[in-house]
Design an enzyme around this catalytic site. Structure first.
Site, PDB file in Angstrom:
ATOM      1  CE1 TYR A  33     -12.031  31.836 -46.369  1.00  0.00           C
ATOM      2  CE2 TYR A  33     -10.435  33.563 -46.793  1.00  0.00           C
ATOM      3  CZ  TYR A  33     -11.570  32.876 -47.160  1.00  0.00           C
ATOM      4  OH  TYR A  33     -12.237  33.219 -48.299  1.00  0.00           O
ATOM      5  CG  LEU A 203     -18.281  36.082 -46.145  1.00  0.00           C
ATOM      6  CD1 LEU A 203     -18.244  34.919 -45.157  1.00  0.00           C
ATOM      7  CD2 LEU A 203     -16.892  36.402 -46.638  1.00  0.00           C
TER       8      LEU A 203
HETATM    9  N1  PDD Z   1     -12.884  37.015 -49.738  1.00  0.00           N
HETATM   10  N2  PDD Z   1     -17.917  36.868 -50.471  1.00  0.00           N
HETATM   11  C1  PDD Z   1     -16.998  35.886 -50.541  1.00  0.00           C
HETATM   12  C2  PDD Z   1     -17.409  34.558 -51.056  1.00  0.00           C
HETATM   13  C3  PDD Z   1     -15.667  36.143 -50.122  1.00  0.00           C
HETATM   14  O1  PDD Z   1     -14.752  35.163 -50.173  1.00  0.00           O
HETATM   15  C4  PDD Z   1     -15.325  37.441 -49.668  1.00  0.00           C
HETATM   16  C5  PDD Z   1     -13.925  37.760 -49.189  1.00  0.00           C
HETATM   17  C6  PDD Z   1     -16.326  38.432 -49.625  1.00  0.00           C
HETATM   18  C7  PDD Z   1     -16.050  39.826 -49.122  1.00  0.00           C
HETATM   19  O2  PDD Z   1     -15.839  39.840 -47.719  1.00  0.00           O
HETATM   20  P1  PDD Z   1     -14.896  40.941 -47.050  1.00  0.00           P
HETATM   21  O3  PDD Z   1     -15.428  42.270 -47.497  1.00  0.00           O
HETATM   22  O4  PDD Z   1     -15.086  40.722 -45.620  1.00  0.00           O
HETATM   23  O5  PDD Z   1     -13.508  40.711 -47.559  1.00  0.00           O
HETATM   24  C8  PDD Z   1     -17.604  38.106 -50.028  1.00  0.00           C
HETATM   25  C9  PDD Z   1     -11.537  37.234 -49.272  1.00  0.00           C
HETATM   26  C10 PDD Z   1     -11.013  38.605 -49.549  1.00  0.00           C
HETATM   27  C11 PDD Z   1     -10.639  36.134 -49.832  1.00  0.00           C
HETATM   28  O6  PDD Z   1     -11.092  34.991 -49.819  1.00  0.00           O
HETATM   29  O7  PDD Z   1      -9.496  36.397 -50.223  1.00  0.00           O
END
Ligand code: PDD
Length: 283
Positions: A33, A203
């Site tokens: 996703y 991530l």
């Molecule tokens: N989550 N680490 C984890 C485990 C995450 O699920 C997310 C993002 C991030 C930050 O990634 P980004 O900057 O690309 O959003 C780091 C999203 C927002 C969610 O699951 O809703």
């Protein structure tokens, strides 16, 4: 009034959207996703999210059901159809429906679902007061660099935080912080921004990449390395980043109050820069 969502080529009212009970996303969490934020009716860093999505799919030997241009068009169409000016677009691709079997099916058609979620991102009350986090053990699988939909442990972690009177949990592995339940984690010590280096343990946040770039451009010092909870508790300030929170100050870690207990200067400045710059580049 319900939303219009996208399911496998069609825009439908949310209560008419259907997915097979044999979908491997449902049965095996066999899906990936992305969450892309929206300000002023425009998408923030769509290209970054599309690139990470392609990588997640490739790591799982999954075909993309649509090209980057097609995905952008669907995102934009959903913004228009739902009159969304601020919030998020959620996208999920699963391997599709097939008889239940641990081996990947050879002929399944991937499932593609997108929906919008309205939310005030810029004017956030949490950004004004700062977050409280607790430390919990990181017992997730070893390929956290792939953005899969298996989010049960992060969900449990969020509940552990809530029960402890905090806002979120930072996960700890081998004595070092990996990341937040749904965000990347940072501390600031002596004007240096410290955040865990990239690897399979976290991530690779799209917001992280942008924020570190802006920090370096603003001549701030950045160190990408692992840190411990003890180090974090002694930090001058701390913050998290994600598409749904941007830069969000952290003011308390496992009960230890950072600085004067108010959002720190570095976090506040980075939040401002991030929102300004992302807004300018939004598509
Ligand atoms: N989550 N680490 C984890 C485990 C995450 O699920 C997310 C993002 C991030 C930050 O990634 P980004 O900057 O690309 O959003 C780091 C999203 C927002 C969610 O699951 O809703």
């Amino acid at each position: 009034m319900g939303r219009i969502v996208y399911v496998n080529g069609e825009y439908v009212p949310e209560d008419e959207a259907k997915i097979s009970i044999f979908d491997r996303g449902f049965l095996f969490a066999d899906g990936v996703y992305e969450v892309t934020s929206v300000i002023d009716g425009k998408l923030l860093d769509f290209a970054g999210h599309a690139k990470r999505l392609a990588r997640s799919l490739a790591e799982l030997e999954m075909e993309s059901p649509a090209s980057e241009e097609e995905l952008l068009a669907i995102h934009r169409e959903l913004l228009v159809r739902n009159d969304l000016t601020e919030g998020m677009v959620y996208l999920q691709i699963t391997r599709g429906a097939a008889d239940r079997d641990f081996a990947y099916p050879e002929d399944a058609t991937p499932t593609l679902v997108l929906f919008t979620q309205a939310r005030a991102l810029v004017e956030s009350p949490v950004a004004a007061r700062g977050m409280k986090v607790i430390g919990i053990e990181d017992i997730r699988w070893g390929r956290r660099d792939i953005k899969t939909v298996q989010l049960l442990y992060p969900s449990m972690g969020k509940m552990m935080a809530k029960k402890a009177g905090a806002d979120d949990a930072w996960m700890v592995e081998d004595g070092h912080v990996t990341e937040g339940t749904s965000n990347n984690a940072y501390i600031v010590k002596g004007n240096k921004i410290i955040t865990r280096h990239l690897g399979t343990e976290i991530l690779h946040g799209i917001t992280r990449a942008a924020v570190l770039r802006f920090a370096r451009e603003a001549q701030m010092q950045v160190e990408e390395r692992a840190f411990t909870m003890d180090e974090a508790k002694e930090a001058d300030e701390a913050f998290i980043t994600s598409a749904s929170t941007f830069v969000m100050p952290v003011v308390e870690i496992d009960g230890a109050v950072l600085g004067d207990g108010a959002p720190g200067q570095v976090a506040r400045r980075l939040r401002e820069i991030y929102i300004d710059e992302s807004r300018k580049a939004a598509v």
